[in-house]
Design an enzyme around this catalytic site. Structure first.
Site, PDB file in Angstrom:
ATOM      1  N   ASP A 123     -35.288 -48.568  10.670  1.00 21.69           N
ATOM      2  CA  ASP A 123     -34.942 -48.232   9.287  1.00 21.69           C
ATOM      3  C   ASP A 123     -35.885 -48.804   8.230  1.00 21.69           C
ATOM      4  O   ASP A 123     -36.247 -48.104   7.293  1.00 21.69           O
ATOM      5  CB  ASP A 123     -33.516 -48.661   8.947  1.00 21.69           C
ATOM      6  CG  ASP A 123     -32.478 -47.876   9.710  1.00 21.69           C
ATOM      7  OD1 ASP A 123     -32.793 -46.782  10.197  1.00 21.69           O
ATOM      8  OD2 ASP A 123     -31.346 -48.364   9.832  1.00 21.69           O
ATOM      9  N   ASP A 159     -22.260 -51.552   9.824  1.00 24.72           N
ATOM     10  CA  ASP A 159     -22.006 -50.543  10.860  1.00 24.72           C
ATOM     11  C   ASP A 159     -22.406 -51.013  12.250  1.00 24.72           C
ATOM     12  O   ASP A 159     -21.803 -50.609  13.238  1.00 24.72           O
ATOM     13  CB  ASP A 159     -22.671 -49.210  10.517  1.00 24.72           C
ATOM     14  CG  ASP A 159     -24.133 -49.329  10.147  1.00 24.72           C
ATOM     15  OD1 ASP A 159     -24.708 -50.428  10.231  1.00 24.72           O
ATOM     16  OD2 ASP A 159     -24.722 -48.288   9.767  1.00 24.72           O
TER      17      ASP A 159
END
Length: 884
Positions: free
Chosen positions: A480, A70
């Site tokens: 993350d 992404d």
């Protein structure tokens, strides 16, 4: 992962993209007058770390596969090493959005061709439009077709697809589904030009959150997949039947039976949910569609699987469980091209206790699961899972049943069975690519073996970096996955930072005089936002939060580790002695300031906010605004104090509409001098001094002499050497940079999605920057010629030319002859001519200077037939070079 990774300080970037030239040949490279040096670039291995929403196998050639991420570009599978090769490192600063890949297509007719639909955000976070990148050499080099709208590789709905597809019979025809109400687009010239399909009846209407004023969750997710029915065409003629999925819960699937001339809503289709994927089994004439009530990749509470029989027009609900029993949507979807009727799907949004994978060998009439409950909460798995190659995938967790560690996955929107090998299957998660090579054990009562198949694919977003003078060479603050302590850059660390596990680490620091003391701050849904280590980051313990803290912000450790200053989100700047059991508000400095410490005096800390520089001499209790003027007015600024020199501060940052560049203070921030030879700079870092140099080496991600790149100075910024090249730009590199205090020339570079990149110089002696060189080379040289990739009819190679003489070169011209008539198709970081089999590569203006003992490198792609033998002789100025 569950968090949306948004580019740091994205609004500070100038709008617009480079146009015209391929990304591997960025415009403007010939304008620079700074010296250049050959560097080798690698990743500090983490293996994965981010969401992989798409995996694409080529249908014509075995072992040719691609993965899209992404925010971290695209990758090609290397079967010989079972690793992934990055393909978009040539994307530069100005068009950083093209590191977000919303779709990828591998040409089913000509396997050398591959296409990428690139663009990261459809809202204002990405200042440029999207593009379709096309390659005729499997991603070794690219050309670009700019689009009149944006694409969203990191937007909601990015796991649906594929939105980009190549006609399997007439491969000059491609379709692209666009977001934002822009409709369906078509190219009839192999992706060179694109036009909207004017008669396509539905641009989509689904938005995740209509009330989101940022435009992120309120964008129309648009056209989400295109699938050709290859049984309805012949070679050279456009495929007649095409299916298109639209983000519209009532009108999700459309079809054309006349090669796109007309379109109609597919009759009898289910309504009320979104069609995430549409995969066609042409042998049985079955179109399988995976549905979810949400667009993903995080959300989704209900879902169904449907089968459409193309010959009869009958829709059949083939869901493996009753809708009332779903708490997830379906998305990952694949069929076995070797065994018609075998279909698999994923429950992509099943967060707890685990994802689920379903398999049917009878076209969806019956299903089995990857795992089942025995006696709740105990469960039986049809698989084994081994994460020893990426041990951090356990997250250091010890969950209670029915959860297991490691999980089978989450955000599992990519699922593909190898079209040539029924035993090989890969699927993407929010953190890695998992796969198996004995999938059919599933059907015989045995267990299939799952393991990470992700080496080479690095997809972390990097917020901060530190390279202490002792202990581990690298500490990282990541989005993350929190961050890692690398004791060996070539090996995957055993675990990310834990106790606590921040979802994102925003800042870290160590005590310069005692590097065993380390502090980090970050984001966490609940719990403390600060942690400390007394063993160089190997083990951690949580501190306490001041009232109101909502996010990590920035943190600084005193030079001796006796105290800390923290500027968290949600609260003002704070200071503490010891390890943060209690905090006291600092006076004289505004909330949100960036904070750093002096690397010599443990009571001196610095801050910056909105054009003002702040100094504390009492351990962060009080700050005073400096009289320094002319600094950037905004907050897109990073600064650092030089180790070993009290009050020596370097500041980088700014914006194109105001002050922008690199500043230096030798008086503790009382005054700053702007470096005239640096037009723009966004990061600054320090590393080991060059041989004979009296000042540490400077590194920056900057624009110097009209060129954006990564630069090094060994003479306190008087001259600069560009150390990256056009093939190694890594998109946006504005978060952090640091040299290694123990290894001359080594630099660690933060990227937004390509992980931690480190570069090593070929100049082992530590030569200087851009000094005037003596005249033309006399032929004392060595050459290394390396074929880095090869495929049917094509290859990619790199050439390293080393000055083994005693004097610097002011220009160079290297000649060689191909033994098998190979032809160069594109060459970067040099100019070239070819006559027959003879090639001459000459320096550009920016890499003419090659110091004694230093090297310069260039690369190229070429064509071959029969054999691809390596040249055995190279000549510099008519004299032979040593070949290794």
């Amino acid at each position: 992962m569950r968090r949306t990774r948004v580019l740091t300080a994205v609004l500070a970037l100038a709008a617009g993209l480079l146009a015209g030239t391929p990304p591997a040949l960025a415009s403007g490279a010939e304008k620079t007058t700074v010296a250049a040096e050959s560097y080798t670039w690698k990743n500090a291995r983490i293996d994965g770390g981010g969401f992989v929403p798409g995996i694409v196998f080529n249908r014509k050639e075995k072992n040719l596969a691609y993965a899209r991420t992404d925010i971290g570009g695209a990758y090609r599978w290397q079967q010989s090493s079972k690793t992934w090769t990055p393909l978009l490192d040539s994307v530069g600063w100005a068009n950083w959005g093209h590191t977000g890949v919303v779709s990828l297509a591998s040409d089913p007719v000509d396997p050398n061709r591959v296409y990428v639909a690139a663009g990261t955000y459809t809202n204002s976070w990405d200042p440029g439009n999207g593009a379709v990148l096309r390659s005729a050499d499997r991603g070794a080099s690219w050309q670009r077709a700019d689009l009149p709208f944006k694409l969203g590789g990191n937007m909601p709905g990015r796991g649906m697809g594929e939105r980009l597809a190549v006609d399997p019979h007439r491969n000059s025809v491609l379709y692209l589904g666009a977001p934002s109400g822009k409709g369906l687009w078509r190219s009839t010239d192999s992706g060179v030009t694109w036009s909207q399909v004017a008669n396509f009846p539905n641009v989509g209407n689904y938005v995740q959150d209509p009330g989101d004023t940022s435009g992120y969750a309120s964008d129309n997710q648009g056209i989400v997949w295109v699938t050709f029915d290859e049984s309805t065409g012949t070679a050279g003629s456009a495929t007649r039947t095409i299916y298109v999925g639209v983000a519209d819960k009532d009108n999700a699937v459309y079809r054309s039976t006349d090669a796109g001339a007309t379109w109609s809503r597919l009759a009898g289709q289910p309504t009320g949910q979104l069609a995430h994927k549409g995969v066609l089994d042409t042998v049985n004439g079955q179109l399988y569609v995976a549905y979810s009530d949400k667009g993903g990749p995080y959300d989704g509470g209900k879902g169904r699987l449907w089968r459409y029989t193309t010959a009869t027009g009958v829709w059949t609900d083939i869901s493996p469980v009753a809708e009332a029993d779903t708490f997830y949507g379906f998305s990952g979807l694949t069929v076995d091209r070797q065994r018609a009727g075998t279909v698999m799907a994923t429950a992509y949004s099943s967060w707890w206790p685990d994802t689920q994978i379903f398999r049917s060998t009878d076209s969806g009439a019956t299903w089995t699961k990857a795992w089942d409950y025995t006696s709740y909460p105990e469960r039986a798995n049809r698989y084994t899972i081994d994460v020893s190659s990426s041990p951090w995938l356990t997250w250091g967790a010890n969950p209670s049943p029915p959860e297991q560690s490691p999980k089978l996955g989450w955000m599992t929107e990519a699922l593909e069975i190898d079209p040539f090998d029924s035993d090989r299957m890969m699927y993407g998660t929010g953190a890695t690519i998992y796969g198996t090579e004995n999938l059919r054990n599933w059907d015989t009562g045995g267990q299939f073996a799952v393991r990470p198949m992700v080496q080479g694919l690095e997809e972390t977003a990097v917020n901060d970096l530190a390279s202490p003078p002792s202990g581990a060479p690298l500490l990282s603050a990541l989005g993350d996955v929190g961050g890692f302590r690398h004791t060996d850059l070539t090996k995957v660390p055993s675990m990310m930072f834990t106790s606590p596990n921040f979802t994102t680490t925003t800042s870290l620091d160590y005590a310069e005089a005692g590097p065993n003391t380390v502090v980090r701050v970050g984001n966490l849904d609940s719990g403390p936002h600060v942690a400390f280590s007394t063993d160089n980051g190997a083990n951690w313990f949580a501190g306490s939060d001041p009232s109101g803290v909502s996010g990590g912000g920035t943190v600084a450790a005193a030079a001796d580790g006796s105290r800390f200053v923290w500027s968290p989100e949600g609260a003002g700047v704070q200071h503490t002695t010891g390890f943060g059991s209690s905090w006291t508000a600092s006076a004289g400095i505004p909330a949100g300031a960036v904070v750093e410490s002096d690397r010599v005096d443990p009571k001196v800390f610095y801050g910056f906010k909105s054009g003002r520089f702040y100094v504390s001499s009492d351990g962060g209790a009080t700050f005073t605004a400096s009289a320094a003027t002319g600094l950037p007015s905004g907050d897109s600024v990073r600064f650092k104090a030089l180790p070993g020199a009290k009050g020596d501060v370097w500041l980088a940052g700014g914006a194109s509409d105001g002050a922008y560049g690199l500043w230096h203070s030798a008086d503790g921030g009382a005054s700053f001098a702007k470096l005239a030879n640096v037009q723009e700079a966004d990061t600054v870092g320090f590393g080991k001094a060059a041989a004979g140099a009296s000042y540490q080496t400077l590194y920056t991600s900057a624009k110097i002499a009209g060129v954006r790149g990564v630069f090094r100075s060994t003479d306190k910024g008087a001259t600069w050497t560009r150390i990256n090249d056009d093939a190694h730009q890594f998109g946006w590199t504005g978060a952090a940079i640091t040299g290694d205090p123990r290894v001359y020339g080594r630099v660690y570079l933060a990227t937004n999605g390509r992980g931690v990149i480190y570069g090593d110089t070929s100049d082992a002696g530590g030569g200087g920057g851009g000094t005037d060189p003596p005249p033309t080379p006399a032929g004392a040289c060595a050459v290394t010629y390396t074929i880095t990739n090869q495929w049917s009819g094509g290859f990619q190679a790199e050439v390293k030319l080393t000055n083994t003489g005693a004097s610097a070169w002011s220009g160079w011209s290297l000649d060689w002859t191909f033994p098998d008539g190979q032809k160069v198709s594109q060459l970067w970081n040099a100019q070239y001519t070819q006559s027959g089999s003879s090639v001459t590569a000459r320096n550009t203006t920016w890499n003419a200077v090659v110091a004694a003992g230093s090297s310069v490198g260039f690369g190229f792609t070429g064509n071959w037939s029969g054999r691809n033998g390596e040249p055995t002789a190279f000549r510099l100025g008519g004299q032979e070079c040593t070949v290794s």
